[in-house]
Design an enzyme around this catalytic site. Structure first.
Site, PDB file in Angstrom:
ATOM      1  N   LYS A 137       0.841  -1.209   0.000  1.00 37.72           N
ATOM      2  CA  LYS A 137       0.000   0.000   0.000  1.00 37.72           C
ATOM      3  C   LYS A 137       0.873   1.254   0.000  1.00 37.72           C
ATOM      4  O   LYS A 137       0.556   2.242  -0.669  1.00 37.72           O
ATOM      5  CB  LYS A 137      -0.918   0.006   1.218  1.00 37.72           C
ATOM      6  CG  LYS A 137      -1.795   1.253   1.320  1.00 37.72           C
ATOM      7  CD  LYS A 137      -2.769   1.187   2.475  1.00 37.72           C
ATOM      8  CE  LYS A 137      -3.625   2.448   2.546  1.00 37.72           C
ATOM      9  NZ  LYS A 137      -4.659   2.375   3.605  1.00 37.72           N
ATOM     10  N   HIS A 267      -7.613 -34.611 -31.999  1.00 39.39           N
ATOM     11  CA  HIS A 267      -8.489 -33.444 -31.845  1.00 39.39           C
ATOM     12  C   HIS A 267      -9.535 -33.669 -30.749  1.00 39.39           C
ATOM     13  O   HIS A 267     -10.728 -33.403 -30.930  1.00 39.39           O
ATOM     14  CB  HIS A 267      -9.162 -33.097 -33.168  1.00 39.39           C
ATOM     15  CG  HIS A 267      -8.194 -32.817 -34.277  1.00 39.39           C
ATOM     16  ND1 HIS A 267      -7.151 -31.922 -34.154  1.00 39.39           N
ATOM     17  CD2 HIS A 267      -8.087 -33.340 -35.540  1.00 39.39           C
ATOM     18  CE1 HIS A 267      -6.464 -31.888 -35.277  1.00 39.39           C
ATOM     19  NE2 HIS A 267      -7.000 -32.743 -36.126  1.00 39.39           N
TER      20      HIS A 267
END
Length: 505
Positions: A137, A267
């Site tokens: 912060k 696939h």
């Protein structure tokens, strides 16, 4: 630029921290520390002040409270350009802290170890996570190093700038801090949510692998996760984006089979699959299902690969081979091709959920874990299944579950003969499956058929019957189920309606 004059170091993992501490000492940085870290720094012969000497409070409550004190957090959060902050710092004798280095308690690792709840709860870091957030912060004045993963980069920065940092540097490390914090909190939430089942999407995966490219060469691709937890890669080239999709499909499919089984994936769909008493025969019959599509496929089995099976496999070009283990001779054979990827599966617990991006959000669902075993497949017509038909229907229904919708699978004697994958209608899927099976010389008389979708018309049943298929499994659920049932009754066919749909899109 700001110069680091003081530092607070409190780390769980000491690996990699020694050169940083020594460099800070050489730069005359005043170091504060706690507990084991304090002892470690002193063991290096480096002067260090204990946090207790700063706060006048010892570590209490079994180490749960060490750094939670205004003199610590005031030193981190104080705004150096704020006159009121500076006055209060002087009034309460709070020293400025310019650098915070933290490595949190290993909560995630403790959960994965199977530790009991008490041990897991004690690994929820309170002081460390608070230090990280406070320092991040106040990035305008403070540098935060929130994890051992950031030690190397910070050490390089120290050496390059000799204890000075830019605002850009501090912002970058603040970003690391909030990534560390958010990931840590997500892991804690996921642990607790297994008891609460709060409906929300919470996921955090910080380990990233850059892939050669994405689905196509012009797309960037990444894998977020740790594949080493799932496999040992024993041989071969770097795993690609498309490989990962096929590997995932292959593992999900093979895990639904109990008998010795071999499958070939292309696939994301099975183009060959067979269950047999011997692995070699399972492989030979799986390959026979579609030797053309098998070229460049992903080969997977649920048994240890032996020498004779490996000799057969080595005759075909494959991208990936996956098995729970390999004989020494089998591995030597399979590794004879430079780029062939050889994976040994580890015994890991898979997630019960799956997700993917969609629109501006995420689709999340439970994995389809339902498997209809042979004894559960019951005919709804007068003609009952033979034992062989029940086993074949269960076999085919597993395959159709893992095949792109709309899907039809034709099987016989626990061998995949043909499948129709990803079609826009059931009829097209069936015609495609029949055409494929016939193209490789299979006789469909006595074969069985599985569909992932119900039959609102009797068209598919009619086509199947005319090809010699007389046993069918489908989910049922159409308002016109009776049409198909009546057709089966009229033609002495057996049909099961499981009540479970297995769409895969």
């Amino acid at each position: 630029m700001k110069t680091i004059k003081s530092a607070l170091i409190s780390v769980f993992d000491k690996d990699g921290i020694e050169p940083i501490v020594k460099k800070l000492n050489n730069l005359n940085v005043e170091i504060y520390s706690t507990g084991g870290t304090f002892s470690f720094i002193e063991s290096l012969g480096i002067k260090c002040k204990s946090v207790e000497s700063l706060t006048s409070y010892p570590s209490i409550l079994g180490g749960r409270v060490k750094t939670l004190h205004p003199k610590v957090f005031g030193g981190i959060l104080a705004r150096r350009d704020n006159d009121l902050d500076k006055e209060q710092m002087q009034e309460y004798e709070i020293p400025e802290i310019d650098l915070v280095i933290v490595d949190l308690y290993p909560f995630e690792k403790t959960v994965k170890s199977g530790a009991d709840e008490q041990a897991i709860i004690e690994k929820i870091d309170i002081g460390g996570i608070s230090l990280i957030r406070a320092a991040a912060k106040n990035f305008k004045d403070v540098v935060i190093v929130p994890s051992k993963e950031n030690y190397a980069e910070f050490e390089a920065l120290l050496n390059e700038k000799q204890g000075q940092t830019s605002l850009e540097d501090r912002k970058r490390f603040a970003s690391y801090a909030f990534l560390t914090s958010s990931h840590y909190d997500t892991m804690i939430f996921k642990y607790f949510n297994q008891f609460s089942n709060i409906d929300t999407f919470a996921e955090s995966i910080t380990e990233k692998t850059s892939l050669r490219y994405g689905e196509n060469p012009h797309q960037k691709g990444f894998f977020f996760g740790n594949m080493n937890e799932v496999f040992d890669q024993l041989h071969g080239k770097e795993i690609s984006y498309n490989n990962i999709g096929d590997i995932d499909a292959a593992c999900n499919l093979i895990d639904d089979f109990e008998q010795t089984t071999f499958a070939i994936i292309k696939h994301n769909n099975a183009c060959g699959l067979a269950s047999r008493d011997s692995l070699e025969q399972a492989y030979v019959d799986a390959l026979a299902g579609d030797p053309v599509s098998a070229f460049g496929g992903v080969f997977v089995t649920n048994r240890k690969v032996d020498k004779t099976t490996a000799e057969q496999m080595n005759k075909v070009f494959m991208e990936v081979c996956i098995a729970p283990d390999y004989d020494k001779e089998a591995l030597e054979i399979l590794c004879s091709k430079k780029n062939r990827i050889i994976l040994k599966r580890k015994d890991t617990k898979a997630s019960k959920y799956m997700f993917r991006s969609a629109l501006n959000g995420v689709l999340l669902q439970e994995k389809d874990s339902k498997v209809e075993r042979a004894e559960e497949i019951i005919s709804v017509t007068e003609r009952q299944f033979t034992t062989t038909e029940q086993e074949d229907l269960s076999f085919a229904n597993i395959i159709v579950k893992h095949t792109k919708s709309n899907a039809i699978v034709i099987a016989k004697n626990k061998q995949l003969l043909g499948s129709g994958t990803g079609q826009t209608s059931r009829v097209d899927a069936l015609k495609h499956a029949i055409e494929k099976a016939k193209s490789f010389g299979f006789d469909l008389n006595g074969a069985v058929m599985a569909s992932d979708a119900f039959f609102p018309f009797s068209d598919c049943v009619d086509i199947a019957y005319k090809e010699g298929i007389q046993a069918i499994v489908q989910p049922g659920g159409s308002i016109r189920d009776k049409d198909s049932v009546d057709y089966c009754k009229a033609h002495n066919m057996a049909m099961a309606m499981t009540g479970f749909r297995h769409f895969k899109h």
